[in-house]
Design an enzyme around this catalytic site. Structure first.
Site, mmCIF file in Angstrom:
data_model
loop_
_atom_site.group_PDB
_atom_site.id
_atom_site.type_symbol
_atom_site.label_atom_id
_atom_site.label_comp_id
_atom_site.label_asym_id
_atom_site.label_seq_id
_atom_site.Cartn_x
_atom_site.Cartn_y
_atom_site.Cartn_z
ATOM 1 N N SER A 130 0.845 -1.191 0.000
ATOM 2 C CA SER A 130 0.000 0.000 0.000
ATOM 3 C C SER A 130 0.892 1.257 0.000
ATOM 4 O O SER A 130 1.759 1.382 -0.861
ATOM 5 C CB SER A 130 -0.957 -0.059 1.193
ATOM 6 O OG SER A 130 -1.932 0.957 1.130
ATOM 7 N N HIS B 63 -7.705 -5.159 -1.241
ATOM 8 C CA HIS B 63 -6.520 -4.367 -0.935
ATOM 9 C C HIS B 63 -5.830 -4.851 0.337
ATOM 10 O O HIS B 63 -4.622 -4.660 0.500
ATOM 11 C CB HIS B 63 -6.908 -2.899 -0.786
ATOM 12 C CG HIS B 63 -5.740 -1.967 -0.679
ATOM 13 N ND1 HIS B 63 -4.907 -1.692 -1.741
ATOM 14 C CD2 HIS B 63 -5.251 -1.249 0.376
ATOM 15 C CE1 HIS B 63 -3.964 -0.845 -1.360
ATOM 16 N NE2 HIS B 63 -4.142 -0.566 -0.085
ATOM 17 N N ASP B 64 -6.586 -5.460 1.234
ATOM 18 C CA ASP B 64 -6.021 -5.960 2.491
ATOM 19 C C ASP B 64 -5.382 -7.336 2.353
ATOM 20 O O ASP B 64 -5.020 -7.953 3.361
ATOM 21 C CB ASP B 64 -7.111 -6.019 3.569
ATOM 22 C CG ASP B 64 -7.280 -4.708 4.308
ATOM 23 O OD1 ASP B 64 -6.511 -3.766 4.041
ATOM 24 O OD2 ASP B 64 -8.196 -4.608 5.151
ATOM 25 N N ASP C 27 -8.615 -5.926 -5.896
ATOM 26 C CA ASP C 27 -8.250 -4.677 -5.209
ATOM 27 C C ASP C 27 -8.995 -3.509 -5.853
ATOM 28 O O ASP C 27 -8.799 -3.195 -7.026
ATOM 29 C CB ASP C 27 -6.740 -4.462 -5.314
ATOM 30 C CG ASP C 27 -6.230 -3.336 -4.435
ATOM 31 O OD1 ASP C 27 -7.020 -2.459 -4.034
ATOM 32 O OD2 ASP C 27 -5.019 -3.322 -4.144
ATOM 33 N N ARG D 128 -13.283 6.398 8.292
ATOM 34 C CA ARG D 128 -12.781 5.026 8.317
ATOM 35 C C ARG D 128 -13.877 4.031 7.944
ATOM 36 O O ARG D 128 -13.622 3.036 7.267
ATOM 37 C CB ARG D 128 -12.206 4.703 9.693
ATOM 38 C CG ARG D 128 -11.567 3.327 9.782
ATOM 39 C CD ARG D 128 -10.316 3.240 8.923
ATOM 40 N NE ARG D 128 -9.648 1.959 9.070
ATOM 41 C CZ ARG D 128 -8.448 1.675 8.604
ATOM 42 N NH1 ARG D 128 -7.777 2.595 7.951
ATOM 43 N NH2 ARG D 128 -7.911 0.496 8.791
#
Length: 371
Positions: A179, A352-353, A322, A240
């Site tokens: 990232s 993405h994680d 992603d 978040r």
């Protein structure tokens, strides 16, 4: 230039368990407990740990986008098997120097991947981590209500080089960046090739995608508005919560949250997925400073590097699910790369994680790149 593609499947609150933190890419667990730095070190025999705060105050610290900082403090940690080759590990904007568990009761943000006998085997490598400039950990960053100067991945690379010089490390065996950390790795390879043998970049490209910038722009505006009304924590929780919808894949949300809405105590319907993203947003906001989030979120979107200028051999890992870093951008990075590289494309419901979870694929990448 040589390139190839490979496909594969694959404030003193109580310290939170790692399973409540790392799987969702939340803040470095050590940031939740300022007393964590005082806990005893617990490492296998033959391991060493060197950590501290490097102070740069002899001359102003120049920033890539202009201006200077009169004094910069950089928190770092170098831990692993004594005399082993050094690999830098850099994660997302919330990650810090606490890469794998070193102190009793203090989980590392990458414990699923790095540590003794794991995918990034600390029996074979010493791992160097730093807290990012402008972030929410021990390295210099914004205070309450403070607008910090714009920070670049170039500035993070400069901080890393200062730590390397302090530790007497002329050249890194490798730098693994995921990232935001992948952006820093690309800068390191472009601007300081003599200091790095190999790079591994997971879910990061030479530029940010406009759609990802759109999502993050909304998040930053939430937080800026909230800070202006002295409600920064609430604004960060909202930001978040929105961000959580971009970290994982559509498939995972479909599998995890198929249930119907249920009424809460106030009589309002709450959806299972809503309860999840709200809870993760609230937890994150208790561990990270809103002002730091604004600073480093902007830093992501300001990132640009010309792939042709990078000659250090690198392996790229793209996740087809992603949403933030499309595989097409990483293919463009590969195709324009100035040196030898390969691109590994994987499928992962974690989107993405994936760099938190896909230990099998990453172990293979680490072995082939860093051996």
């Amino acid at each position: 230039m040589s390139s190839s593609s490979i496909s594969a499947d694959s404030n003193l609150p109580p310290l939170a368990p790692v399973e409540d933190v790392a799987p969702d890419g939340a803040a470095d667990p050590s940031s939740m407990d300022p007393a964590a730095a005082l806990r005893p070190i617990s490492l296998p025999p033959g391991y060493t740990c060197d950590e501290g705060i490097l102070v740069l105050d002899r001359e102003p610290f120049p920033l890539h986008f202009g201006g200077t900082l009169p004094r910069v403090e950089i928190a770092y940690r170098l831990a692993g098997a004594a005399d082993a080759p050094v690999v830098v590990v850099l994660g997302g904007i919330s990650a810090g120097r606490n890469v794998f568990k070193v102190r009793e009761g203090v989980a590392g943000w990458w414990d699923e991947i790095a540590g003794p006998g794991k995918a990034l085997d600390t029996d074979r490598f010493r791992v160097l981590g730093i807290d990012f400039l402008g972030g929410s950990h021990r390295t210099t960053g914004p205070g309450h209500g403070e607008v910090f100067p714009s920070v670049s991945a170039h500035d993070q690379a400069a901080c890393l080089l200062a730590v390397m010089d302090h530790l007497g490390l002329e050249c890194l065996h490798g730098c693994i960046g995921a990232s935001y950390g992948g952006m820093v790795t690309l800068v390191l390879g472009a601007k300081h090739p003599a200091r790095l043998r190999y790079g591994i970049v997971v879910s990061a490209a030479h530029r940010t995608h406009p759609m990802s910038t759109a999502w993050r722009s909304v998040q930053r505006n939430f937080v800026r508005y909230a800070i202006g009304h002295d409600e920064g924590e609430q604004g960060l929780a909202l930001a978040r919560s929105l961000a959580m919808t971009t970290y994982r894949s559509v498939r995972e949300f479909e599998d995890r949250f198929p249930g119907e809405a249920a009424r809460n105590e106030a009589g309002r319907f709450v959806f299972p997925v809503e309860a999840y993203i709200v809870s993760r947003g609230e937890a994150y906001a208790k561990t990270y400073r809103p002002e730091a989030f604004v600073c480093l979120s902007e830093s992501i979107d300001l990132h640009r590097i010309e792939p042709e200028t990078i000659t250090v051999p690198m392996t790229f890992v793209a996740v087809l699910e992603d949403q933030l870093v499309p595989a097409a951008d990483m293919r463009a990075l590969r195709d324009r790369f100035g040196g030898n590289c390969q691109l590994v494309e994987i499928n992962s419901m974690y989107g993405h994680d994936a760099f938190f979870k896909e230990s099998g694929v990453l172990a293979d990448v680490f072995y082939r790149t860093l051996a």
